[in-house]
Design a protein around this motif. Structure first.
Motif, mmCIF file in Angstrom:
data_model
loop_
_atom_site.group_PDB
_atom_site.id
_atom_site.type_symbol
_atom_site.label_atom_id
_atom_site.label_comp_id
_atom_site.label_asym_id
_atom_site.label_seq_id
_atom_site.Cartn_x
_atom_site.Cartn_y
_atom_site.Cartn_z
ATOM 1 N N ARG A 1 6.859 -7.244 -8.868
ATOM 2 C CA ARG A 1 8.644 -8.042 -8.784
ATOM 3 C C ARG A 1 9.247 -6.713 -7.522
ATOM 4 N N MET A 2 8.999 -5.710 -7.175
ATOM 5 C CA MET A 2 9.804 -5.412 -5.780
ATOM 6 C C MET A 2 9.264 -5.883 -4.481
ATOM 7 N N GLN A 3 8.281 -7.099 -4.189
ATOM 8 C CA GLN A 3 8.183 -7.455 -3.217
ATOM 9 C C GLN A 3 8.160 -8.815 -3.597
ATOM 10 N N ASP A 4 8.173 -9.012 -5.114
ATOM 11 C CA ASP A 4 8.992 -10.823 -5.226
ATOM 12 C C ASP A 4 7.807 -11.702 -4.970
ATOM 13 N N ILE A 5 6.647 -11.266 -5.112
ATOM 14 C CA ILE A 5 5.426 -11.875 -5.264
ATOM 15 C C ILE A 5 5.040 -12.161 -6.897
ATOM 16 N N SER A 6 3.773 -12.858 -6.928
ATOM 17 C CA SER A 6 3.093 -12.568 -7.926
ATOM 18 C C SER A 6 2.239 -11.629 -8.012
ATOM 19 N N THR A 7 1.816 -11.000 -8.883
ATOM 20 C CA THR A 7 1.157 -10.491 -9.382
ATOM 21 C C THR A 7 -0.532 -10.364 -8.882
ATOM 22 N N LEU B 1 1.072 -1.192 -0.107
ATOM 23 C CA LEU B 1 0.173 -0.102 -0.287
ATOM 24 C C LEU B 1 1.266 1.508 0.465
ATOM 25 N N SER B 2 2.113 1.808 0.627
ATOM 26 C CA SER B 2 2.803 2.500 1.011
ATOM 27 C C SER B 2 3.742 2.651 -0.922
ATOM 28 N N ALA B 3 3.350 1.341 -1.245
ATOM 29 C CA ALA B 3 4.179 1.544 -3.069
ATOM 30 C C ALA B 3 3.401 2.371 -3.269
ATOM 31 N N LEU B 4 2.619 2.269 -3.309
ATOM 32 C CA LEU B 4 1.193 2.856 -4.364
ATOM 33 C C LEU B 4 0.470 4.524 -3.518
ATOM 34 N N HIS B 5 0.950 4.467 -2.814
ATOM 35 C CA HIS B 5 0.868 4.994 -2.253
ATOM 36 C C HIS B 5 1.990 6.309 -2.675
ATOM 37 N N ALA B 6 3.362 6.283 -2.576
ATOM 38 C CA ALA B 6 4.765 6.950 -2.885
ATOM 39 C C ALA B 6 4.419 7.282 -4.255
ATOM 40 N N SER B 7 3.709 6.372 -5.159
ATOM 41 C CA SER B 7 4.024 6.910 -6.846
ATOM 42 C C SER B 7 2.759 7.345 -6.548
ATOM 43 N N GLY B 8 1.672 8.138 -5.930
ATOM 44 C CA GLY B 8 0.385 8.841 -6.786
ATOM 45 C C GLY B 8 -0.467 7.578 -7.189
ATOM 46 N N GLY B 9 -0.164 6.602 -7.073
ATOM 47 C CA GLY B 9 -0.968 5.386 -7.656
ATOM 48 C C GLY B 9 -0.387 5.404 -9.134
ATOM 49 N N ARG B 10 0.337 5.567 -9.890
ATOM 50 C CA ARG B 10 1.166 5.300 -10.835
ATOM 51 C C ARG B 10 2.133 4.109 -11.349
ATOM 52 N N LEU B 11 2.248 3.331 -9.666
ATOM 53 C CA LEU B 11 2.960 2.322 -10.320
ATOM 54 C C LEU B 11 1.580 1.124 -10.541
ATOM 55 N N ALA B 12 2.807 0.028 -11.509
ATOM 56 C CA ALA B 12 2.082 -0.598 -11.923
ATOM 57 C C ALA B 12 1.583 -2.013 -10.969
ATOM 58 N N VAL B 13 1.057 -2.190 -10.872
ATOM 59 C CA VAL B 13 0.474 -4.030 -10.511
ATOM 60 C C VAL B 13 2.275 -4.401 -10.267
ATOM 61 N N GLN B 14 2.460 -5.180 -11.877
ATOM 62 C CA GLN B 14 3.259 -6.097 -11.693
ATOM 63 C C GLN B 14 5.425 -5.016 -11.554
ATOM 64 N N ASP B 15 5.085 -3.964 -11.243
ATOM 65 C CA ASP B 15 6.042 -3.378 -10.786
ATOM 66 C C ASP B 15 6.307 -3.770 -9.312
ATOM 67 N N ILE B 16 4.875 -3.550 -8.572
ATOM 68 C CA ILE B 16 4.924 -3.759 -7.292
ATOM 69 C C ILE B 16 5.564 -5.417 -6.786
ATOM 70 N N PRO C 1 -7.100 -3.263 -7.352
ATOM 71 C CA PRO C 1 -5.687 -2.274 -7.671
ATOM 72 C C PRO C 1 -5.938 -0.851 -8.469
ATOM 73 N N LYS C 2 -6.652 -1.677 -9.299
ATOM 74 C CA LYS C 2 -6.551 -0.192 -10.701
ATOM 75 C C LYS C 2 -8.034 0.292 -9.830
ATOM 76 N N THR D 1 -0.906 -12.278 -6.534
ATOM 77 C CA THR D 1 -0.954 -12.022 -4.947
ATOM 78 C C THR D 1 -1.515 -10.786 -4.366
ATOM 79 N N VAL D 2 -0.478 -9.935 -4.755
ATOM 80 C CA VAL D 2 -0.731 -8.066 -5.065
ATOM 81 C C VAL D 2 -1.905 -7.702 -5.452
ATOM 82 N N GLN D 3 -2.851 -8.176 -6.723
ATOM 83 C CA GLN D 3 -3.997 -7.892 -6.400
ATOM 84 C C GLN D 3 -5.056 -8.351 -5.409
ATOM 85 N N ARG D 4 -4.660 -9.537 -4.857
ATOM 86 C CA ARG D 4 -5.466 -9.866 -3.559
ATOM 87 C C ARG D 4 -5.136 -9.143 -2.593
ATOM 88 N N ILE D 5 -4.051 -8.816 -1.905
ATOM 89 C CA ILE D 5 -3.581 -7.840 -0.613
ATOM 90 C C ILE D 5 -3.923 -7.235 -0.867
#
Length: 266
Positions: free
Chosen positions: A182-188, A165-180, A203-204, A190-194
């Motif tokens: 990759r940063m967290q070393d989890i699947s897309t 959530l902090s990563a999304l906020h820091a980017s102003g919503g511009r960071l793609a789920v795929q990038d998050i 997430p969108k 999983t990010v969507q579910r979280i």
């Protein structure tokens, strides 16, 4: 023990108090509003959940308090208030709604629970409606409620959830789920579910709301030209931003109106 929080003199519009916020315990902001005249107040979508106490500020003691639990909104709406109608609220940090109330934010998307319906879903909310000496009692009552729920051992959001959530906020919503992912070393997935579990929104949708608020800040607080604000907020062009302003807030770059912008943490 109730946390003392002063809200006097009572503001006639939405005001965030300087004390009471505690992000570590899920309290993003504590706010109050007492209407001095009849008006329609526009509420903008912010992807947050609030616990609100509605009351009449004209009587003492305050013996008619209604608790309202709001879910994450994705569109604007207007609340009509009458003179003396008061609200004290606490905005919960994303990810803390379920740990504090035991309710899934997704079930209240673009909706709310009011009065007996809210108490039925979380019986402990009934204590918030006890008689109060003055409006000053209510913000501290809300803070104490959240602090007590956390102290009882209710599980906090996982660190990974807060980082996403902090990563999304820091980017102003511009960071793609795929990038998050990759940063967290989890699947897309999983990010969507979280994000969906924590905010009640895909997430969108959540990212678009963050981007919308960034654009509003750039236009209103930083006085950027619409084309500059669109670029800084990450929109494809000014027309794309204008569409988002109209869609989410019924606004335009040229006609912002008396818009209230809430503080959004990470």
């Amino acid at each position: 023990m109730q946390t003392p929080i002063s809200c006097s003199p009572h503001p006639s519009r939405y005001t965030e108090l300087s004390s009471g916020a505690d992000p570590g315990r899920g309290i993003e902001a504590v706010w109050v509003s007492v209407a001095d005249k009849a008006r329609a107040h526009r509420v903008l979508p912010d992807g947050r959940c609030d616990i609100i106490l509605r009351f009449c500020a004209k009587v003492r003691p305050i013996n008619s308090i209604t608790v309202v639990v709001t879910g994450p909104t994705t569109r604007h709406y207007d609340v009509v208030v009458e003179p003396g109608m008061g609200f004290a609220g606490i905005r919960l940090r994303p990810g803390f709604f379920y740990p504090i109330l035991g309710l899934s934010p997704g079930l209240l998307r673009d909706g709310n629970l009011m009065g007996e319906a809210a108490i039925g879903a979380c019986p402990q909310l009934a204590d918030l409606c006890a008689e109060a000496t003055s409006p000053d009692d209510l913000p501290g009552r809300l803070v104490a409620f959240v602090q007590h729920r956390i102290a009882l051992g209710h599980s906090l959001p996982p660190i990974k959830t807060l980082r996403i959530l902090s990563a999304l906020h820091a980017s102003g919503g511009r960071l793609a789920v795929q990038d998050i992912a990759r940063m967290q070393d989890i699947s897309t997935r999983t990010v969507q579910r979280i994000v969906r579990d924590a905010t009640g929104l895909p997430p969108k949708s959540y990212a678009r709301i963050l981007q919308f608020h960034r654009a509003l800040r750039l236009l209103r607080d930083h006085h950027l030209r619409p084309s500059e604000a669109a670029f800084e907020a990450g929109y494809a062009d000014q027309a794309h931003m204008t569409h988002a302003l109209r869609d989410f807030g019924g606004l335009s770059p040229a006609r912002m109106g008396d818009v209230t912008l809430v503080t959004l943490g990470d």
